[in-house]
Design an enzyme around this catalytic site. Sequence first.
Site, PDB file in Angstrom:
ATOM      1  N   LYS A 152       0.837  -1.211   0.000  1.00 45.10           N
ATOM      2  CA  LYS A 152       0.000   0.000   0.000  1.00 45.10           C
ATOM      3  C   LYS A 152       0.864   1.250   0.000  1.00 45.10           C
ATOM      4  O   LYS A 152       0.556   2.231  -0.687  1.00 45.10           O
ATOM      5  CB  LYS A 152      -0.922  -0.003   1.215  1.00 45.10           C
ATOM      6  N   HIS A 298      -5.249 -30.551 -35.040  1.00 47.81           N
ATOM      7  CA  HIS A 298      -6.402 -29.764 -34.585  1.00 47.81           C
ATOM      8  C   HIS A 298      -7.166 -30.490 -33.467  1.00 47.81           C
ATOM      9  O   HIS A 298      -8.397 -30.601 -33.507  1.00 47.81           O
ATOM     10  CB  HIS A 298      -7.324 -29.426 -35.750  1.00 47.81           C
TER      11      HIS A 298
END
Length: 537
Positions: A152, A298
């Site tokens: 922070k 594929h």
Amino acid sequence: MTLHNAAVSAPVVDLRPVRRALLSVTDKTGLVEFARTLASHGVDLVSTGGTAKALRDAGLPVRDISDLTGFPEMLDGRVKTLHPKVHGGILHVRGNAEHEASVEEHAIEPIDMVVVNLYAFEKTSQKPGVAFAEVIENIDIGGPSMVRSAAKNFSDVAIVTSVADYAALTEELAANKGSLSRATRWRLAKQAFAVTAAYDAGIASALESIEAPEGKAVFKADELPETVRVIDPLAQTLRYGENPHQKAALYVDGSGKGVAAAEQLQGKELSFNNLVDLDACWELVSEFDEPAVVIIKHTNPCGASTGASVVEAYKRALEADPVSAFGGVIGVNREVDGAAAEEIAKLFVEAIVAPSFTADALARFGAKKNLRLVKIDPADTKRVLKQVSGGLLVQDADRQKITEADLKVATERKPTAEELRALLFAWRVCKHVKSNAIVYARFADGHGQTVGVGAGQMSRVDAAKFGAMKAILPLAGTVAASDAYFPFPDGLETIAAAGATAVIQPGGSVNDPKVIEAANRLGIAMVFTGIRHFRHG
């Protein structure tokens, strides 16, 4: 393919000197070296428990946290950094007159860097037979609090949560005479919040699954989670997705296993489609205990076979459909040796995934600079996630396997021993073919081999026709597997017309009697598995 933080020269703006650092780590990898770097810049080292001991044992000057707070560590170490002199030292805003006055009034010493990594909660919670009390005790409280406080106040404080950052920070401290830039502090802060988010998510997920919160921790085995928490860090930005106009990236789950964490030994950067095909390859080839090779195009297999050796299995897999195999991806469930590499190198393939490669194999593949070689440490995938608009679908991974004992013979003619082996082989392959799926296969010379694969068709009849159409090897005497039941006899009749003599399918259709009648009329042996293997992508 794991992405490591590289040393990047941060812009030399808004530098903040590091005069005091608080170090409290579980993973002590590189700790002493990094602390020695800090000390060389005159940084006052403050530490806790085992971290302080490790630094002292290395001959480094270090103060205990109790010296800073004037309060002893207590409650078996549960309370040591939860103190105003720690969080005040981290959180006060430098240059803020009110904050400066408060810290001076209470004799709070500024802390400019916090080096923290957290208790290994997930590792502890996953230990077999772990006690519930041990799970709870490994929930870190002080660590995440310090991480959040420092993150922070990144404008003034650097928060270091990963040992992978030590090298880059060492370089920057040297370049800036003991100071760090705002850009670096901001990068570290964002990383720190990701660490605490993932840590809390891991705790929440583990505790949610505990059934008996006393004695041994008893985890619910089969229930889906009440909340799906996916906090996987970025591992690699990919060139593009399935198509060049789509952005894509790879994220990893932290297990260090599976295709996402596999080690690429050579070749071009893996693409999105490569990774999808490699995963499909590995999932299928892992079905077999004996040496096996799968060639994927594929995500569907165009050839799959077992063999006495990898090279034999490869030749048989390629034989099934050499045209479709061009430009495909290959999966091998054994170490790839020189003999196999010599054969595979004759074909243009995009990538190969295997548990390992011999030195001879690597040398033989070395001439094909673009060929991607991927060494995998198998992962045990328990859940499958699929995104839909507005949410996620979650299901158990399809790990269902069958043996001869699970089969129910539905026809007058029982399959022969050879047909039965071929049926079980075809069933394993069919499980990994897009629905609707029909797989023709045979069992020859003691090993299974695909002959034709009908994948992703809108009707089961079309899948049967397409699989037969794709066959290059003779279909006479083959067997066929269907991923779901035959709703009508026409699919079975198409398979029989192609030359198959036995069929494996789930059964369960209201028209099973008609399909069985057709099989008996055609002399087909048919067995039911009682389960289906739909695969919708």
